[in-house]
Design an enzyme around this catalytic site. Structure first.
Site, PDB file in Angstrom:
ATOM      1  CE  LYS A 112     -50.390  34.374 -31.065  1.00 52.37           C
ATOM      2  NZ  LYS A 112     -51.833  34.387 -31.243  1.00 52.37           N
ATOM      3  CE  LYS A 194     -49.052  29.338 -26.357  1.00 54.68           C
ATOM      4  NZ  LYS A 194     -50.474  29.471 -26.468  1.00 54.68           N
ATOM      5  CE  LYS A 197     -55.561  27.948 -32.071  1.00 53.08           C
ATOM      6  NZ  LYS A 197     -56.936  27.891 -31.550  1.00 53.08           N
TER       7      LYS A 197
HETATM    8  P1  ATP Z   1     -51.837  30.907 -30.649  1.00 54.67           P
HETATM    9  O1  ATP Z   1     -50.540  30.201 -30.471  1.00 54.67           O
HETATM   10  O2  ATP Z   1     -52.126  31.298 -32.077  1.00 54.67           O
HETATM   11  O3  ATP Z   1     -52.042  32.016 -29.673  1.00 54.67           O
HETATM   12  P2  ATP Z   1     -53.179  29.066 -29.049  1.00 54.67           P
HETATM   13  O4  ATP Z   1     -52.798  27.677 -29.351  1.00 54.67           O
HETATM   14  O5  ATP Z   1     -52.556  29.761 -27.890  1.00 54.67           O
HETATM   15  O6  ATP Z   1     -52.941  29.864 -30.374  1.00 54.67           O
HETATM   16  P3  ATP Z   1     -55.663  30.419 -28.463  1.00 54.67           P
HETATM   17  O7  ATP Z   1     -56.909  30.396 -29.254  1.00 54.67           O
HETATM   18  O8  ATP Z   1     -54.815  31.644 -28.438  1.00 54.67           O
HETATM   19  O9  ATP Z   1     -54.759  29.167 -28.933  1.00 54.67           O
HETATM   20  O10 ATP Z   1     -55.969  30.025 -26.982  1.00 54.67           O
HETATM   21  C1  ATP Z   1     -57.211  29.533 -26.516  1.00 54.67           C
HETATM   22  C2  ATP Z   1     -57.118  29.210 -25.056  1.00 54.67           C
HETATM   23  O11 ATP Z   1     -56.271  28.074 -24.859  1.00 54.67           O
HETATM   24  C3  ATP Z   1     -56.514  30.326 -24.195  1.00 54.67           C
HETATM   25  O12 ATP Z   1     -57.273  30.409 -23.005  1.00 54.67           O
HETATM   26  C4  ATP Z   1     -55.134  29.852 -23.885  1.00 54.67           C
HETATM   27  O13 ATP Z   1     -54.696  30.337 -22.624  1.00 54.67           O
HETATM   28  C5  ATP Z   1     -55.302  28.341 -23.862  1.00 54.67           C
HETATM   29  N1  ATP Z   1     -54.079  27.645 -24.236  1.00 54.67           N
HETATM   30  C6  ATP Z   1     -53.465  27.724 -25.434  1.00 54.67           C
HETATM   31  N2  ATP Z   1     -52.372  26.943 -25.478  1.00 54.67           N
HETATM   32  C7  ATP Z   1     -52.293  26.335 -24.255  1.00 54.67           C
HETATM   33  C8  ATP Z   1     -51.395  25.391 -23.675  1.00 54.67           C
HETATM   34  N3  ATP Z   1     -50.364  24.909 -24.347  1.00 54.67           N
HETATM   35  N4  ATP Z   1     -51.622  24.976 -22.403  1.00 54.67           N
HETATM   36  C9  ATP Z   1     -52.681  25.451 -21.707  1.00 54.67           C
HETATM   37  N5  ATP Z   1     -53.571  26.341 -22.201  1.00 54.67           N
HETATM   38  C10 ATP Z   1     -53.397  26.783 -23.457  1.00 54.67           C
HETATM   39 MG    MG Z   2     -52.793  31.974 -27.719  1.00 55.20          MG
END
Ligand code: ATP
Ligand code: MG
Length: 329
Positions: A112, A194, A197
């Site tokens: 990040k 992956k 966001k």
């Molecule tokens: P960032 O990239 O800013 O960390 P994020 O998309 O990972 O954002 P979070 O709010 O950090 O979103 O994650 C929320 C939940 O979603 C966590 O439990 C994380 O493990 C799960 N998660 C996030 N992205 C994925 C993905 N691509 N596949 C499966 N689970 C995910």
């Molecule tokens: Mg995350």
């Protein structure tokens, strides 16, 4: 009933399909048989710069999405992290338990911070330590998360172990609850990364126009060849689509592969676009319903925070006592 705790960030308007399939879907399933605590982690959101108006709105939109996706506030404790001050308080204690090098090893920080354009704050660095406090406050048995959180959970266990051995048994050691099949949903444009966001690209957002999602799905990067088979190594794009399809319909990947025998990638993508639209349309309607009545939504969250504090304050007090703080009467 075993306790579970998990959190989700209120960033940028909408959850994406990875959040739902990797995390929130498990939250909904777990609330039946577990004492579940789910929070919108606004304290984590400010590790990167936020616009105040948007943060407030995003927090409510996140809570509305959780409710619309099936979190039942009568069964689970749904709350906003900043409503429960014990998170920040135990977070400080945990920071004092963490080695600098230990924190520096967290790969998500490396990823990040490398992507951040502005200067990187200390909060982004200590984020996993606050996350440890989030979990330990509730003495959670399980933490339902996606695969990307495994390292943070290890840190949580290490910190709990360290505290317990220094001061006497105080915290339960939590275990990750990761559902293998959907632990990682991949980006539609780059099926080796992956879906996230923070990296806009092939991200399917739950609150965007479903037509837009269907289009993203139709233009997903697939692989060379034409056969629809599940093979993560050689066909990551097609395999990701099959995973999503299977998760949204409850049909096994094997049966989907049989069904699409002799058909092309285009058929699979078009159908998945329709499956997604059908699934997400009522979800969006429910989100709108919750957001049309913010007063009721805020009331649900206030009730959740009250229940969360009952548990969190007991753990905080116990840890303060162990550390040697003079407890206020
Ligand atoms: P960032 O990239 O800013 O960390 P994020 O998309 O990972 O954002 P979070 O709010 O950090 O979103 O994650 C929320 C939940 O979603 C966590 O439990 C994380 O493990 C799960 N998660 C996030 N992205 C994925 C993905 N691509 N596949 C499966 N689970 C995910
Ligand atoms: Mg995350």
């Amino acid at each position: 009933r075993p306790r579970v705790l998990s959190g989700i960030q209120p960033t940028a308007g909408s959850f994406h399909l990875g959040n739902y399939l990797g995390a929130v879907r498990q939250w909904v399933a777990l609330q039946e048989e577990h004492d579940a605590f789910y929070c919108v982690v606004d304290l984590h959101a400010i590790t990167v710069e936020q616009n105040p108006k948007e943060l407030r709105q995003n927090t409510r939109v996140s809570a509305a999405q959780l409710l619309a996706l099936g979190i039942d506030p009568d069964r689970a404790t749904l709350f906003v992290q900043s409503h429960v001050p014990e998170h920040a308080q135990l977070g400080w204690v945990m920071q004092c338990m963490t080695g600098f090098g230990e924190a520096a090893r967290m790969t998500q920080f490396k990823d990040k911070s490398a992507r951040q354009e502005q200067s990187v704050g200390v909060g982004l660095f200590t984020y996993p330590i606050l996350q440890a406090a989030d979990i330990l406050l509730y003495q959670a048995h399980y933490v339902p998360v996606g695969e990307d959180q495994r390292q943070h959970l290890e840190l949580t266990r290490d910190l709990a172990t360290r505290f317990n051995s220094r001061y006497g048994k105080t915290f339960r050691l939590p275990e990750a609850y990761i559902v293998k099949d959907t632990a990682k949903i991949f980006d539609l444009q780059d099926p080796t990364a992956k879906m996230s966001k923070s990296v806009p690209g092939g991200v399917v957002e739950l609150l965007e126009d479903p037509k837009r999602s269907a289009k993203k799905i139709r233009s997903a990067v697939t692989d060379t060849g034409r056969e629809i088979i599940f093979d993560v190594e050689n066909k990551p794009g097609v395999s990701n689509l099959l995973t999503i399809y299977s998760a949204l319909t409850g049909r096994s990947v094997e049966s989907l592969v049989l069904d699409y025998d002799g058909k092309g990638y285009g058929d699979l993508k078009k159908d998945l676009g329709e499956v997604f639209t059908e699934w997400v349309t009522p979800v969006q309607e429910r989100v709108r319903m919750y957001l049309d009545d913010v007063a009721s939504l805020d009331k649900i969250l206030a009730r959740g925070a009250e229940r969360a504090r009952e548990v969190a304050s007991v753990t905080l007090r116990r840890s303060y006592e162990k550390i040697g703080f003079v407890l206020p009467e």
